[in-house]
Design an enzyme around this catalytic site. Structure first.
Site, PDB file in Angstrom:
ATOM      1  N   ASN A  18       0.856  -1.194   0.000  1.00  0.00           N
ATOM      2  CA  ASN A  18       0.000   0.000   0.000  1.00  0.00           C
ATOM      3  C   ASN A  18       0.888   1.238   0.000  1.00  0.00           C
ATOM      4  OD1 ASN A  18       0.524   0.809   2.881  1.00  0.00           O
ATOM      5  ND2 ASN A  18      -0.363  -1.212   3.202  1.00  0.00           N
TER       6      ASN A  18
ATOM      7  N   ASP B 251      -4.432  -6.198   5.157  1.00  0.00           N
ATOM      8  CA  ASP B 251      -5.442  -7.054   5.791  1.00  0.00           C
ATOM      9  C   ASP B 251      -5.365  -8.491   5.280  1.00  0.00           C
ATOM     10  OD1 ASP B 251      -6.602  -5.154   7.466  1.00  0.00           O
ATOM     11  OD2 ASP B 251      -7.721  -4.283   5.793  1.00  0.00           O
TER      12      ASP B 251
ATOM     13  N   LYS C 116       8.723 -17.175 -10.341  1.00  0.00           N
ATOM     14  CA  LYS C 116       7.953 -16.071 -10.902  1.00  0.00           C
ATOM     15  C   LYS C 116       6.805 -16.608 -11.780  1.00  0.00           C
ATOM     16  CE  LYS C 116       8.303 -12.069 -13.814  1.00  0.00           C
ATOM     17  NZ  LYS C 116       8.959 -11.521 -14.960  1.00  0.00           N
TER      18      LYS C 116
HETATM   19  O1  C5P Z   1      -8.657  -2.295  10.709  1.00  0.00           O
HETATM   20  P1  C5P Z   1      -7.726  -1.205  10.299  1.00  0.00           P
HETATM   21  O2  C5P Z   1      -6.626  -1.693   9.420  1.00  0.00           O
HETATM   22  O3  C5P Z   1      -8.348   0.017   9.766  1.00  0.00           O
HETATM   23  O4  C5P Z   1      -7.070  -0.754  11.718  1.00  0.00           O
HETATM   24  C1  C5P Z   1      -6.064   0.139  11.803  1.00  0.00           C
HETATM   25  C2  C5P Z   1      -5.250  -0.106  13.038  1.00  0.00           C
HETATM   26  O5  C5P Z   1      -5.022  -1.476  13.261  1.00  0.00           O
HETATM   27  C3  C5P Z   1      -3.871   0.510  12.907  1.00  0.00           C
HETATM   28  O6  C5P Z   1      -3.444   0.880  14.190  1.00  0.00           O
HETATM   29  C4  C5P Z   1      -3.048  -0.651  12.350  1.00  0.00           C
HETATM   30  O7  C5P Z   1      -1.687  -0.504  12.637  1.00  0.00           O
HETATM   31  C5  C5P Z   1      -3.658  -1.823  13.082  1.00  0.00           C
HETATM   32  N1  C5P Z   1      -3.633  -3.077  12.343  1.00  0.00           N
HETATM   33  C6  C5P Z   1      -2.814  -4.104  12.768  1.00  0.00           C
HETATM   34  N2  C5P Z   1      -2.832  -5.299  12.109  1.00  0.00           N
HETATM   35  C7  C5P Z   1      -3.624  -5.489  11.048  1.00  0.00           C
HETATM   36  C8  C5P Z   1      -4.457  -4.465  10.582  1.00  0.00           C
HETATM   37  C9  C5P Z   1      -4.429  -3.256  11.250  1.00  0.00           C
HETATM   38  O8  C5P Z   1      -2.071  -3.922  13.722  1.00  0.00           O
HETATM   39  N3  C5P Z   1      -3.617  -6.650  10.419  1.00  0.00           N
END
Ligand code: C5P
Length: 410
Positions: A215, A283, A293
């Site tokens: 990202n 996520d 590859k």
């Molecule tokens: O659910 P979302 O990604 O919007 O949440 C954001 C918060 O959760 C941020 O503090 C991010 O660092 C943390 N986060 C995490 N692990 C994930 C997804 C998000 O620690 N897999």
């Protein structure tokens, strides 16, 4: 935090110069002393007499004034201050500062100083948005210049947009923040003996040996928090996804690539006193990674990627019975319903605070230097103005210290 501080106010030639009169009053109310330099152009908007009356000192405007030079001298003028405040910082002044020009007393003092400098830009919206001003702003920031504002609103020229000088109260608050934090080397290290762990940057989730899911996170906000916490005397560990940033002085950076690696690295560092989860963790990751590859086979068939969910690092650590940090701060990068979503996240993830920001493409937050955030806690929502990411970090750490002092966390 301004009591006893000496502010050298450099008044530039813009319509917003009239707000400097109010600014001087606000600063003096807070028991700061103010010495004023004005540019020639500023005299078109405000008189030396009114600035002198309010500051209670003479106004300096001439580099070649023999009396001034023998009595104080322009180098001394800039060294005698705790901070130099340029308000309004016109496009012209910003350009001269960025180029290191010193053609009058104001710019000479700005070049000769070894003290912190803050600017309150004010100009027509098109001038503010012009590529040359953006370049100059980036240069000034890279030189360590603090920036307050500008605000968005109706402008004297009849247009609407960003370019209005920050209000005197906002400027006084910003000065107070910079001068009150150990940034300026004026305070004791309030976080000495505490360990702060920060996750920062994006994660890279491999698809095959050369491709990955990522990202636009730059890691700047997390690194800025690390820098501020280190200045406050904390032991700082940044578990960082891939970024181009230098480790902040005094911080230890543990580089990782994937969410799984980030979670493991965080767990390895526990226990810590404060956890700040600023990383933009992917996520999802691919359910499996190709060893070689992936290649087009010429049939026109497109491969599909099966995804699986990554661990939620913040939620895992916030719910950990054994090693939960005393204070857990999450971030919420949202593109809609920013505050409502942050409030939901506070509860769902079990953290103490959520720093929420709008990352819609038009905000330029992802990868940019500025951020407008809302601090969401169980006590309510605080809306912070548009600030440098480093100023957001300083304010956040100030809040962390305040709660430590109040015994909210230990
Ligand atoms: O659910 P979302 O990604 O919007 O949440 C954001 C918060 O959760 C941020 O503090 C991010 O660092 C943390 N986060 C995490 N692990 C994930 C997804 C998000 O620690 N897999």
């Amino acid at each position: 935090m301004l009591a006893g501080k000496r502010i050298l106010l450099i008044v530039g030639g813009g319509i917003a110069a009239y707000k400097c009169l109010e600014l001087i009053r606000r600063l003096r109310e807070r028991e700061a002393s103010v010495r004023v330099i004005m540019t020639e152009a500023a005299k078109n908007f405000v008189t030396p007499l009114s600035l002198a009356s309010l500051s209670g000192d003479k106004v300096y405007d001439d580099m070649f004034d023999l009396t001034d030079e023998t009595e104080i001298g322009h180098i001394q003028l800039s060294r005698d201050a705790d901070i130099l405040m340029v308000a309004p910082a016109t496009a012209d002044l910003m350009a001269k500062m960025a180029a290191g020009q010193c053609s009058d007393l104001a710019t000479t003092c700005l070049l000769a100083t070894d003290k912190p400098v803050m600017i309150a830009p004010a100009m027509n919206v098109r001038m503010w948005e012009h590529a040359a001003t953006r370049r100059n702003l980036a240069t000034l920031r890279a030189d360590g210049v603090h920036v307050v504002g500008p605000n968005e609103g109706d402008m004297a020229c009849g247009e609407y947009g960003p370019g209005r000088m920050a209000e005197p109260g906002e400027i006084a608050d910003a000065l107070s923040e910079v001068l009150g934090s150990p940034l300026a080397g004026l305070e004791s290290p309030r976080l000495e003996g505490k360990t702060i762990l920060i996750t920062a940057g994006p994660t890279h989730e491999p698809i095959d040996p050369v491709r990955y899911i990522a990202n636009r996170s730059s890691g700047k906000q997390g690194y800025a928090i690390g820098a501020e916490a280190a200045k406050l005397g904390a032991r700082v560990i940044i578990v960082s996804g891939p970024t181009r940033l230098m480790p902040p002085p005094g911080a230890e950076v543990i580089p990782v690539e994937t969410a799984d690696e980030m979670l493991q690295a965080v767990k390895d560092e526990l226990p810590v006193d404060v956890g700040v989860f600023a990383a933009a963790v992917s996520d999802w990751r691919t359910a499996s990674q190709a060893d070689q590859k992936m290649k087009k086979d010429g049939s026109g068939k497109v491969p599909s990627l099966e995804l699986t969910e990554n661990p939620d690092i913040l939620a895992t650590i916030a719910s950990s019975k054994k090693d939960r940090p005393g204070l857990v701060i999450g971030f919420a990068a949202e593109t809609e319903n920013v505050i409502q979503n942050a409030q939901k996240k506070l509860e769902k993830k079990g953290c103490d605070w959520v720093v929420a920001n709008d990352v819609s493409p038009d905000t330029g937050v992802m990868g940019g230097d500025e951020n407008t955030v809302h601090l969401v806690t169980s006590n309510g929502v605080e809306d912070w103005p548009l600030m440098d990411k480093s100023d957001v970090a300083a304010r956040l750490m100030e809040r962390v210290c305040d709660e430590l002092d109040e015994g909210v966390w230990t």
